[in-house]
Write an enzyme that holds these catalytic residues in place. Structure first.
Site, PDB file in Angstrom:
ATOM      1  N   SER A   8       0.772  -1.234   0.009  1.00 28.91           N
ATOM      2  CA  SER A   8      -0.014   0.076   0.034  1.00 28.91           C
ATOM      3  C   SER A   8       0.854   1.188   0.045  1.00 28.91           C
ATOM      4  O   SER A   8       1.635   1.266   0.748  1.00 28.91           O
ATOM      5  CB  SER A   8      -0.857   0.120   1.271  1.00 28.91           C
ATOM      6  N   HIS A  31      -1.232  -1.473  -4.042  1.00 27.38           N
ATOM      7  CA  HIS A  31      -2.291  -0.824  -3.612  1.00 27.38           C
ATOM      8  C   HIS A  31      -2.612   0.416  -3.296  1.00 27.38           C
ATOM      9  O   HIS A  31      -1.647   1.173  -2.860  1.00 27.38           O
ATOM     10  CB  HIS A  31      -2.752  -1.618  -2.209  1.00 27.38           C
ATOM     11  N   ASP A  33      -4.829   3.500  -1.782  1.00 21.77           N
ATOM     12  CA  ASP A  33      -6.029   3.881  -1.271  1.00 21.77           C
ATOM     13  C   ASP A  33      -6.525   5.313  -1.456  1.00 21.77           C
ATOM     14  O   ASP A  33      -5.889   6.307  -1.205  1.00 21.77           O
ATOM     15  CB  ASP A  33      -5.410   3.951   0.318  1.00 21.77           C
ATOM     16  N   MET A  35      -9.116   8.204  -0.244  1.00 23.59           N
ATOM     17  CA  MET A  35      -9.970   8.614   0.567  1.00 23.59           C
ATOM     18  C   MET A  35     -10.573  10.067   0.356  1.00 23.59           C
ATOM     19  O   MET A  35      -9.733  10.926   0.067  1.00 23.59           O
ATOM     20  CB  MET A  35      -9.259   8.412   2.068  1.00 23.59           C
ATOM     21  N   HIS A  64      -8.346   1.143  -3.748  1.00 20.15           N
ATOM     22  CA  HIS A  64      -9.233   0.905  -2.910  1.00 20.15           C
ATOM     23  C   HIS A  64      -9.978   2.103  -2.344  1.00 20.15           C
ATOM     24  O   HIS A  64      -9.331   3.137  -1.941  1.00 20.15           O
ATOM     25  CB  HIS A  64      -8.647   0.443  -1.569  1.00 20.15           C
ATOM     26  N   MET A  66     -12.264   4.321  -0.730  1.00 18.64           N
ATOM     27  CA  MET A  66     -12.846   4.573   0.494  1.00 18.64           C
ATOM     28  C   MET A  66     -13.597   6.002   0.335  1.00 18.64           C
ATOM     29  O   MET A  66     -12.999   7.066   0.971  1.00 18.64           O
ATOM     30  CB  MET A  66     -11.765   4.724   1.558  1.00 18.64           C
ATOM     31  N   MET A 135     -11.639  -5.879   5.592  1.00 18.25           N
ATOM     32  CA  MET A 135     -10.873  -5.037   6.158  1.00 18.25           C
ATOM     33  C   MET A 135     -10.489  -5.506   7.562  1.00 18.25           C
ATOM     34  O   MET A 135     -11.338  -6.040   8.294  1.00 18.25           O
ATOM     35  CB  MET A 135     -11.553  -3.612   6.346  1.00 18.25           C
ATOM     36  N   GLY A 140      -9.449   4.200   6.925  1.00 18.61           N
ATOM     37  CA  GLY A 140      -8.942   5.615   7.190  1.00 18.61           C
ATOM     38  C   GLY A 140      -7.459   5.702   7.170  1.00 18.61           C
ATOM     39  O   GLY A 140      -7.019   6.883   6.969  1.00 18.61           O
ATOM     40  N   PHE A 141      -6.683   4.835   8.042  1.00 14.48           N
ATOM     41  CA  PHE A 141      -5.243   5.407   8.474  1.00 14.48           C
ATOM     42  C   PHE A 141      -4.235   3.809   8.054  1.00 14.48           C
ATOM     43  O   PHE A 141      -4.882   2.837   8.467  1.00 14.48           O
ATOM     44  CB  PHE A 141      -5.321   5.622   9.711  1.00 14.48           C
ATOM     45  N   GLY A 142      -3.083   4.100   7.842  1.00 16.48           N
ATOM     46  CA  GLY A 142      -2.460   3.104   7.814  1.00 16.48           C
ATOM     47  C   GLY A 142      -1.550   2.821   9.295  1.00 16.48           C
ATOM     48  O   GLY A 142      -1.739   3.732   9.962  1.00 16.48           O
ATOM     49  N   GLY A 143      -0.970   1.788   9.368  1.00 14.38           N
ATOM     50  CA  GLY A 143      -0.219   1.690  10.685  1.00 14.38           C
ATOM     51  C   GLY A 143      -0.836   1.187  11.954  1.00 14.38           C
ATOM     52  O   GLY A 143      -0.552   1.250  13.117  1.00 14.38           O
ATOM     53  N   ASP A 173      -6.728  -6.356   4.252  1.00 11.97           N
ATOM     54  CA  ASP A 173      -6.082  -5.048   4.232  1.00 11.97           C
ATOM     55  C   ASP A 173      -6.255  -4.528   5.600  1.00 11.97           C
ATOM     56  O   ASP A 173      -7.305  -4.395   6.089  1.00 11.97           O
ATOM     57  CB  ASP A 173      -6.923  -4.222   3.179  1.00 11.97           C
ATOM     58  N   GLY A 174      -4.936  -4.058   6.108  1.00 14.33           N
ATOM     59  CA  GLY A 174      -4.929  -3.646   7.343  1.00 14.33           C
ATOM     60  C   GLY A 174      -4.086  -4.223   8.465  1.00 14.33           C
ATOM     61  O   GLY A 174      -4.557  -5.494   8.663  1.00 14.33           O
ATOM     62  N   GLY A 175      -3.029  -3.812   8.944  1.00 13.10           N
ATOM     63  CA  GLY A 175      -2.297  -4.515   9.949  1.00 13.10           C
ATOM     64  C   GLY A 175      -1.544  -5.855   9.384  1.00 13.10           C
ATOM     65  O   GLY A 175      -1.102  -6.577  10.273  1.00 13.10           O
ATOM     66  N   GLY A 195       1.157  -1.996   4.066  1.00 11.00           N
ATOM     67  CA  GLY A 195       1.619  -0.524   3.835  1.00 11.00           C
ATOM     68  C   GLY A 195       2.829  -0.547   4.830  1.00 11.00           C
ATOM     69  O   GLY A 195       3.925  -0.719   4.169  1.00 11.00           O
TER      70      GLY A 195
HETATM   71  O1  LIG Z   1      -6.886   0.770   3.374  1.00 10.52           O
HETATM   72  C1  LIG Z   1      -6.097   1.116   4.277  1.00 10.52           C
HETATM   73  C2  LIG Z   1      -6.380   1.872   5.425  1.00 10.52           C
HETATM   74  O2  LIG Z   1      -7.782   2.168   5.415  1.00 10.52           O
HETATM   75  C3  LIG Z   1      -4.673   0.777   3.898  1.00 10.52           C
HETATM   76  O3  LIG Z   1      -4.551   0.006   2.974  1.00 10.52           O
HETATM   77  C4  LIG Z   1      -4.037  -0.057   5.051  1.00 10.52           C
HETATM   78  O4  LIG Z   1      -4.270   0.218   6.352  1.00 10.52           O
HETATM   79  C5  LIG Z   1      -2.773  -0.456   4.756  1.00 10.52           C
HETATM   80  O5  LIG Z   1      -1.693  -0.055   5.769  1.00 10.52           O
HETATM   81  P1  LIG Z   1      -1.151  -0.964   7.076  1.00 10.52           P
HETATM   82  O6  LIG Z   1      -0.560  -2.253   6.223  1.00 10.52           O
HETATM   83  O7  LIG Z   1      -0.123  -0.186   7.628  1.00 10.52           O
HETATM   84  O8  LIG Z   1      -2.105  -1.278   7.838  1.00 10.52           O
HETATM   85 FE   LIG Z   2      -6.502  -0.329   1.631  1.00 13.12          FE
END
Ligand SMILES: O=C(CO)[C@H](O)[C@H](O)COP(=O)(O)O
Ligand SMILES: [Fe+2]
Length: 221
Positions: A8, A31, A33, A35, A64, A66, A135, A140-143, A173-175, A195
């Site tokens: 991402s 990927h 994102d 938003m 993706h 959002m 999800m 909304g946010f990475g990390g 997707d996510g974490g 990401g």
């Molecule tokens: O859609 C997303 C957040 O809404 C991102 O794709 C996702 O969070 C990727 O980041 P990480 O791998 O750091 O969680």
């Molecule tokens: Fe995403």
């Protein structure tokens, strides 16, 4: 379906997107994102940046969305060069019509579910899709930290895909990281967005290779 790794660019340096795309050479998809600060409380990028990225890299773009009103905006992302376009079930007014339009324009059609959205009401829509995105954080946010309470939903979705005899991707997707990817793969996911685990690494291409090896080993079980 074989394992796909989709780094991402949300966690990349937005001032150097073309270089950051090249930094993950060997990844299957990139990927992206999108938003809109309405569907999620964050604002990233839109059609012109996707168009520019498409010209700058050969990696297929995995967009993706959002955003609110994906019925209105998603087709423009196909025209911008996206290989797959994911809209959110919670935002789409007419998901079947939208999926058909995305496919007709030549991209993979994909639908995403927020953590609190169940898969079961959408069971009959699955044949209209090339991919379903579960999800594993609030969008909304990475990390953010991986929500392991989503693992049963991944398992149930994989069972539904098999029961219907469908050939479709199941994306998480996510974490997703070296600590969590094996559990996702064992539960039935085969497309992995990462990401911070990729762009936060000293060597992003090596991180992609590592994640792929872990996912392939876990999927084979
Ligand atoms: O859609 C997303 C957040 O809404 C991102 O794709 C996702 O969070 C990727 O980041 P990480 O791998 O750091 O969680
Ligand atoms: Fe995403």
């Amino acid at each position: 379906m074989s394992v796909q790794i989709s780094p991402s660019i949300l966690s990349a340096d937005f001032a150097r997107l073309a270089d950051e795309a090249r930094a993950v050479e060997g990844a299957d998809w990139l990927h992206v994102d999108v938003m809109d600060n309405h569907f999620v409380p964050n604002l990233t990028l839109g059609v012109p940046v996707v168009e520019a990225l498409h010209k700058a890299t050969a990696i297929p773009l995995d967009c993706h969305l959002m955003i609110e009103q994906p019925d209105r905006w998603a087709p423009a992302y196909v025209e911008a060069g996206a290989g797959s376009v994911t809209f959110h079930a919670e935002a789409a007014a007419a998901p079947v019509r939208l999926a058909r339009e995305i496919r007709a324009k030549g991209a993979r059609a994909s639908m995403a579910l927020r953590p609190a959205t169940a898969i079961e009401p959408y069971e009959d829509l699955l044949p209209e899709l090339d991919m379903l995105l579960i999800m594993t954080v609030e969008p909304g946010f990475g990390g953010q930290g991986f929500l392991d309470v989503m693992l049963p939903k991944i398992r149930r979705t994989r069972s539904l895909i098999e029961r219907h005899g469908l050939q479709m991707w199941l994306q998480v997707d996510g974490g997703v990281s070296a600590e969590t990817i094996e559990r996702c793969a064992e539960a039935g996911a085969d497309v992995f967005v990462a990401g911070s685990a990729v762009y936060g690494a000293d060597d992003p291409a090596a991180a992609v290779r590592g994640l792929r090896a872990q996912a392939e080993a876990a999927c084979a079980h």
